[in-house]
Design an enzyme around this catalytic site. Structure first.
Site, PDB file in Angstrom:
ATOM      1  N   ALA B 243       0.898  -1.141   0.102  1.00  0.00           N
ATOM      2  CA  ALA B 243       0.006   0.131   0.128  1.00  0.00           C
ATOM      3  C   ALA B 243       0.910   1.310  -0.035  1.00  0.00           C
ATOM      4  CB  ALA B 243      -0.954  -0.084   1.180  1.00  0.00           C
ATOM      5  N   HIS B 244       0.109   2.236  -0.035  1.00  0.00           N
ATOM      6  CA  HIS B 244       1.097   3.757  -0.386  1.00  0.00           C
ATOM      7  C   HIS B 244       1.862   3.822   1.061  1.00  0.00           C
ATOM      8  CE1 HIS B 244      -3.185   5.936   1.134  1.00  0.00           C
ATOM      9  NE2 HIS B 244      -2.897   4.736   2.006  1.00  0.00           N
TER      10      HIS B 244
END
Lengths: 346, 346, 346
Positions: B243-244
């Protein structure tokens, strides 16, 4: 979304299934539906007793059902031993896709000169067929799909759009590869030395049997030395990961998000529930079922149903129990001590 | 599936590994195989004592092994301290792919005028290179792959077919991206207001170090503000989700189906087993191993091996235990009560 | 990575948010950053009390914050009730993508004659639009993406690169589909007969509402008979699998690696954590949250937070406890016996 590719009547349907029926054979049939949703030009089916209540009120043109339920059917009936199989058979008649598959190579597709294409092959827009590929008769390569060098695809197999088949992969007949799946990416193999990883070229391939289906965005990695081998009639759902040198026996089914680590052998007629994980280097015998999200870390030598984990509960209740899990060994020891003391007292 | 790109002899093999050997150096070597499967023109290796039994009966042309096992080898031997590393080194010689990578831009590829391409770059059929992209020397962009605007890819990096590198991504040297992976899709960021979600544009990028590998169908999301950063020599298997704003330290390895939630930091030399999940905003220190399908919800500050969950068992047995899990807090309390009473009696 | 598509000042920013501020309105604003990282030409935000300590030392040009923290702000402040929403609003201003989307059909794209395209549509390099497709105004189809026959895409929706939308899919307005996702692949449906699987053609479609987002490499399968339906403002992260005939209610959010099995209904305003698995044929009511990697095997009829599993611990400690899990039913029975005996003694 269900629309017939040509005009069908109830008589056509009965003939296709090779079953007798009573009623108006000229009734046009436009599609299939559940007992509850079926309209007067749709055929419904009863394959699960849970839906018996819907049979009494169905508006369907006719119902596929087992002879034992024939008398309860208020509309024309199509009696068949396995109504769900009958539904599967009929469903093919209403699939709009085949009518659209016009043989030929779209001008935007790139097909290597050394590729060999059978009769009736369709290579759709912007697809790529590399050097030495062999496509059997009636193979369909969807838009944007890629077939890598020297791969062989058996007759009647369909790659939907944006599928990737890497080099040196062998696929059987009548297989179906859904969009976004990748067959033959490198297995995950590295030698560790001096704190660094050194890539092991993955020199094996992938062999898929006949009648295999692979779901959207699933990946089957190529073998390190030998091949990764998927048997005949193996059905693989979406988001599944199959690592290098795995073998899966004929007629097994893997539900969504399953992950199988390297060199594990899964038997024939196995069923893995959604999200199941198998560790590497295991042997799972024929006829094993594993329920959803279970982790299998040891080989299984007896057919049967296997499970791990625990189902969800209210978070407040769960927190109390999850904390106790971390004390479980201590709890067991305290219990033993108490039992011992108790026996001492008695 | 193993076929040499050119003719090699056993003497060539020994020279390539820089090891001495006794035997017929002119023996042609066609590939690599396991001790058990190797034929007379293949080299095998012994890297795991579990396979010692296969050494005695191997038919291989020669065997890579540690000097301690030299005397047990019935065929010419190639003695080396880390035979698995030797196998990795030799495997590169038999990879058929490199010979097929002819530099140049396929006529069907679309390359923006503002892109900068180094020497020896190969852009294969129907690939797309957008505005402002920079490709280092000897970069290979597989068929159907897409490199988004302003991305920079270091020398010797290979994108297999149908890879997506979104805009503003930076990839180091000698990286390998397997088919179907996506680098730089938007992170999952939304503000909640009035019962609705409001998208947060993901303005960061992704930075992959040198020698990174990303598996088939894996995704690494771009950062919300800063970058998502993957260190050097990080190896990522298939079906992995990062994920980011996650960071992964150098030399770490992530097995298939791992999921790492936003802003978590994974240290150097970590190993995450298949299906492991890390919650968001955690810090995992260097040298941590997490076993397959474990869930990590707290930061880890000590190197070592961590686990959660329970292995699969027979379903009937499992049902009984899983029900008890929901009573675990109550069981612990009952035990405490009994202990207290018992002490009262004594 | 953050760069404004045009020149903005602090006064522009305040006007865009419709908030008052004191300070130098002519200050150029180049982007957004965290309180800690912000430079003198960046705007920061305080949306979480955990970052209050960073407010005192921020170098930002201005800070978006709730009025209650206004006095603690050492730089110009932009007071707003929901600072995180303010950040979301501003983030759109700095997204470099929209400026690059030039309407028009790239010469390498393949668009069927029977497709209907609205105004301002962009079809990028090597994309494919099949027969009968309808694209609303301002739709953007990224490079290499494929829209299957008869699909309908609402105005303002964006498909990033290498997205696959299969035939007969309906997508609402302003939806965003990240790279590598697949909408409308076949559901996993087979009838079992005589030890073999018989494919059930998946005759339903997929309907996505307005403002839906689907993450990288996620897959949403088409319905068997009726449709798979995703409501308005549903946000779906990467690596998610949604099986056939699932419905997801408006405003729900599904984190990475979630898997939902066939025919399960998820309510409105639900939140599923990363890696959550829902079994098939369940009903999950509105307002349910499920924490990461939980398995839900029963319907949920009360809003609230639900969980399963246990968090990771040191492997040595875990081994002891995991073994005891397999004895849990026996432990509970032993405890009951001891309690009974104890009562007998008292």
């Amino acid at each position: 979304m269900t629309h017939a590719s040509h005009d069908l009547t109830l008589a056509d349907i009965a003939r296709h299934l090779n079953v007798a029926f009573e009623g108006d054979g000229s009734q046009p049939i436009r599609g299939l539906a559940t007992l509850k949703d079926a309209q007067a030009d749709q055929v419904a089916f009863l394959a699960n007793r849970a839906y018996l209540k819907d049979l009494a009120v169905t508006q369907a043109a006719a119902v596929l059902l087992h002879p034992e339920h024939g008398k309860s059917c208020p509309v024309p009936r199509l009696e068949i031993d396995n109504p769900y199989l009958g539904y599967a058979t009929l469903s093919q008649l209403f699939d709009p896709l085949p009518a659209r598959d016009i043989p030929g190579i779209h001008p935007s597709a790139v097909v290597a000169e050394s590729a060999t294409l059978g009769e009736g092959v369709s290579v759709q827009a912007n697809a790529v067929i590399e050097e030495g590929v062999v496509l059997g008769d009636d193979v369909i390569i969807g838009a944007g799909s890629m077939v890598g060098a020297d791969s062989i695809i058996g007759e009647g197999t369909r790659l939907h759009a944006n599928v990737t088949v890497c080099h040196g992969v062998v696929i059987g007949k009548r297989a179906i590869l859904q969009s976004g799946c990748v067959i033959g990416g490198d297995g995950f193999g590295f030698a560790h030395d001096g704190g660094q990883w050194h890539k092991i070229a993955q020199l094996g391939g992938v062999v898929l049997g006949d009648d295999v289906e692979v779901g959207s965005c699933s990946s089957i990695d190529r073998g390190a030395l030998g091949n990764t081998v998927i048997g005949n009639d193996v059905k693989i759902d979406s988001q599944v990961q199959i690592a290098h040198n795995v073998t899966v026996g004929d007629h097994s089914a893997l539900a969504g998000c399953v992950g199988i680590a390297g060199s594990t052998h899964v038997g024939r007629h196995c069923m893995l529930g959604g999200g199941v994980g198998l560790s590497g280097h295991l042997t799972i015998c024929d006829g094993v079922q594993v329920t959803g999200m279970s982790l299998v870390t040891n080989s299984i030598h007896e057919p049967g149903v296997y499970s791990s984990g625990t189902g969800a509960m209210n978070n407040a209740q769960w927190r109390k129990n999850a904390v106790r899990f971390k004390q479980l060994d201590e709890i067991a020891k305290r219990l033993s001590r108490l039992e011992k003391n108790h026996r001492g007292q008695s």
